[in-house]
Write a protein that holds these residues in place. Sequence first.
Motif, PDB file in Angstrom:
ATOM      1  N   ARG A 108       7.898  17.612   6.456  1.00 41.00           N
ATOM      2  CA  ARG A 108       7.709  17.285   5.552  1.00 41.00           C
ATOM      3  C   ARG A 108       6.824  15.875   5.412  1.00 41.00           C
ATOM      4  NH1 ARG A 108      12.980  17.241   7.804  1.00 41.00           N
ATOM      5  NH2 ARG A 108      14.165  18.841   7.073  1.00 41.00           N
ATOM      6  N   GLU A 109       6.681  16.213   4.445  1.00 41.35           N
ATOM      7  CA  GLU A 109       5.359  14.723   3.843  1.00 41.35           C
ATOM      8  C   GLU A 109       6.428  13.730   3.291  1.00 41.35           C
ATOM      9  OE1 GLU A 109       1.598  13.380   1.816  1.00 41.35           O
ATOM     10  OE2 GLU A 109       3.061  15.283   0.806  1.00 41.35           O
ATOM     11  N   ILE A 110       6.322  12.316   3.885  1.00 47.30           N
ATOM     12  CA  ILE A 110       7.164  11.274   3.829  1.00 47.30           C
ATOM     13  C   ILE A 110       6.309  10.298   2.927  1.00 47.30           C
ATOM     14  CG2 ILE A 110       9.106   9.488   3.686  1.00 47.30           C
ATOM     15  CD1 ILE A 110       9.204  11.265   6.574  1.00 47.30           C
ATOM     16  N   PRO A 149       0.676  -1.607   0.237  1.00 47.43           N
ATOM     17  CA  PRO A 149       0.056  -0.376   0.033  1.00 47.43           C
ATOM     18  C   PRO A 149       1.025   1.174   0.378  1.00 47.43           C
ATOM     19  CG  PRO A 149       0.182  -0.829   2.338  1.00 47.43           C
ATOM     20  CD  PRO A 149       0.420  -1.690   1.558  1.00 47.43           C
ATOM     21  N   VAL A 150       0.471   2.200  -0.417  1.00 52.90           N
ATOM     22  CA  VAL A 150       1.023   3.850  -0.553  1.00 52.90           C
ATOM     23  C   VAL A 150       0.689   4.082   0.825  1.00 52.90           C
ATOM     24  CG1 VAL A 150       0.516   6.315  -1.401  1.00 52.90           C
ATOM     25  CG2 VAL A 150       0.455   3.918  -3.182  1.00 52.90           C
ATOM     26  N   ALA A 207       4.065   5.594  10.158  1.00 51.97           N
ATOM     27  CA  ALA A 207       3.172   5.081   8.555  1.00 51.97           C
ATOM     28  C   ALA A 207       1.539   4.914   8.622  1.00 51.97           C
ATOM     29  CB  ALA A 207       4.477   3.683   7.513  1.00 51.97           C
ATOM     30  N   SER A 208       0.877   5.171   7.881  1.00 52.36           N
ATOM     31  CA  SER A 208      -0.199   4.785   8.229  1.00 52.36           C
ATOM     32  C   SER A 208      -0.822   4.872   6.593  1.00 52.36           C
ATOM     33  CB  SER A 208      -0.498   6.073   8.793  1.00 52.36           C
ATOM     34  OG  SER A 208      -2.579   5.640   8.522  1.00 52.36           O
ATOM     35  N   VAL A 209      -2.382   4.163   5.630  1.00 51.33           N
ATOM     36  CA  VAL A 209      -2.328   4.147   4.909  1.00 51.33           C
ATOM     37  C   VAL A 209      -3.559   5.099   5.014  1.00 51.33           C
ATOM     38  CG1 VAL A 209      -1.665   1.850   3.887  1.00 51.33           C
ATOM     39  CG2 VAL A 209      -4.166   2.243   4.780  1.00 51.33           C
ATOM     40  N   ASP A 210      -3.860   5.523   6.236  1.00 48.04           N
ATOM     41  CA  ASP A 210      -4.503   6.542   6.427  1.00 48.04           C
ATOM     42  C   ASP A 210      -3.873   7.939   6.059  1.00 48.04           C
ATOM     43  OD1 ASP A 210      -7.265   8.571   6.254  1.00 48.04           O
ATOM     44  OD2 ASP A 210      -7.848   6.922   8.383  1.00 48.04           O
ATOM     45  N   PHE A 211      -3.180   9.341   5.335  1.00 50.29           N
ATOM     46  CA  PHE A 211      -3.211  10.679   5.919  1.00 50.29           C
ATOM     47  C   PHE A 211      -3.967  11.430   6.928  1.00 50.29           C
ATOM     48  CE2 PHE A 211      -2.709  14.739   5.293  1.00 50.29           C
ATOM     49  CZ  PHE A 211      -1.084  14.787   5.042  1.00 50.29           C
TER      50      PHE A 211
END
Length: 77
Positions: free
Chosen positions: A65-67, A24-25, A40-44
């Motif tokens: 910073r968005e990663i 998943p992204v 890290a999460s799949v839900d922004f």
Amino acid sequence: MSARSVIRYEQWTLSPDREPDAEPVTFSMECAVCGQRSHASVDFGDVQDWTLRHAGRRPTHHTYREIVQRPWRAWRG
């Protein structure tokens, strides 16, 4: 006997992996002031919540910073 090399040019294609079994992204945020990072999460929305909580507890931390981790595929042809 002499050594012989064969060099062949091949066309490669690179694109985001959208196969059903692709990873998943995921998103995370990193504070540019102190370096702390969200999970890290799949839900922004989860990542956004972490960022707002972090900023609320540390009023001088304004920059993040968005990663984004996105799976990619490469193939020949």
